[in-house]
Scaffold this active site. Structure first.
Site, short mmCIF file in Angstrom:
data_model
loop_
_atom_site.label_atom_id
_atom_site.label_comp_id
_atom_site.label_asym_id
_atom_site.label_seq_id
_atom_site.Cartn_x
_atom_site.Cartn_y
_atom_site.Cartn_z
N GLU A 5 0.85 -1.18 0.00
CA GLU A 5 0.00 0.00 0.00
C GLU A 5 0.89 1.23 0.00
O GLU A 5 1.70 1.42 0.92
CB GLU A 5 -0.91 0.00 1.23
CG GLU A 5 -1.96 1.09 1.23
CD GLU A 5 -3.14 0.75 0.33
OE1 GLU A 5 -4.14 1.50 0.34
OE2 GLU A 5 -3.07 -0.25 -0.40
N CYS A 39 -4.13 4.34 0.33
CA CYS A 39 -3.38 5.19 -0.60
C CYS A 39 -4.25 6.28 -1.18
O CYS A 39 -3.74 7.32 -1.61
CB CYS A 39 -2.76 4.35 -1.70
SG CYS A 39 -3.95 3.55 -2.78
#
Length: 266
Positions: A5, A39
């Site tokens: 991530e 994200c």
């Protein structure tokens, strides 16, 4: 399996024509769902002076109602951050923001007495290049820069250039000309708009459109935006809609590209 991530320092950019309630809803959900640990979380916002008082009052009122605690209690909006390293990192950013003359912590903070809990935190920044506006915090921290309405172009450049990160973004506006200008200025991020309403926690699935071969039809609109020659091929789908609204005959001149995460065509 291992899932990676990556941080994004994702932006929400509001125009003076933006509707306040949808904007505030996107700020809250985009920044604080999943403790900001994704994200595509909204971590910085640019709000014009003319609507900031309304946005501020509404935003802080909603944040005060968000419950933080055990994830087994479904009335809690947020849980703890993932580990002590993350907790300490986020706490450091908040403390430095409290100590800086360029930033003000409007709400939030941390509580390590019963777990790695970080409360929804809103930081007001005097400029677009402060630490919380440019560095990836990866937690429930939203940094906001309030800009003069007449400084739209300068602030768009600051949003694009001040931070090395800008994975996703959202634009809020109801003014069609502003949507065209903003979407072009911030074209290098993957973003999502729905007729002027962006979603701070949403990633675009539509990609970018290629206008190659059709520049004569859209040249008058490119001249309005003062785009460099050839850049019309990088316009987004919403710019096509805006051009159509303004009277351009553009039906069927572009094909959408799937999976357009930061992808250019042409």
């Amino acid at each position: 399996r291992i899932v990676g991530e990556t941080g994004g320092k994702d932006f929400v950019f509001a125009h003076a024509s933006a509707s306040v309630d949808p904007l505030v809803s996107a700020l809250v959900r985009g920044a604080f769902e999943y403790q900001g640990q994704k994200c595509s979380a909204a971590s910085r916002a640019f709000i014009p002076e003319s609507i900031w008082p309304q946005v501020k009052d509404r935003l802080l009122a909603i944040v005060q109602t968000l419950k933080v605690g055990d994830v087994r209690d479904f009335t809690n909006f947020m849980g703890a951050v993932i580990d002590k390293a993350s907790f300490d990192n986020i706490a450091g950013y908040i403390e430095r923001a409290r100590a800086s003359a360029d930033t003000e912590v409007l709400c939030g903070g941390v509580d390590g007495s019963r777990g790695y809990f970080v409360y929804p935190t809103v930081i007001l920044s005097k400029t677009a290049d402060t630490e919380p506006m440019t560095q990836e915090i990866f937690g429930p921290v939203l940094s906001i820069c309030v800009y003069p309405d007449e400084a739209l172009q300068e602030t768009l450049r600051a949003c694009d250039q001040a931070s090395p990160y800008a994975l996703t973004g959202a634009i809020f506006a109801t003014d069609r000309a502003a949507i065209m200008e903003m979407s072009y200025a911030l074209r290098n991020a993957a973003w999502h708009l729905e007729w002027g309403a962006g979603f701070g926690n949403s990633r675009s699935n539509y990609g970018l459109l290629s206008w190659e071969g059709y520049s004569p039809k859209i040249q008058p609109y490119m001249e309005k935006l003062q785009l460099p020659e050839g850049d019309e091929k990088y316009l987004s789908a919403l710019v096509k809609e805006a051009a159509l609204f303004l009277g351009a005959d553009l039906a069927g001149v572009a094909e959408p590209v799937k999976g357009g995460h930061r992808r250019r065509v042409g």
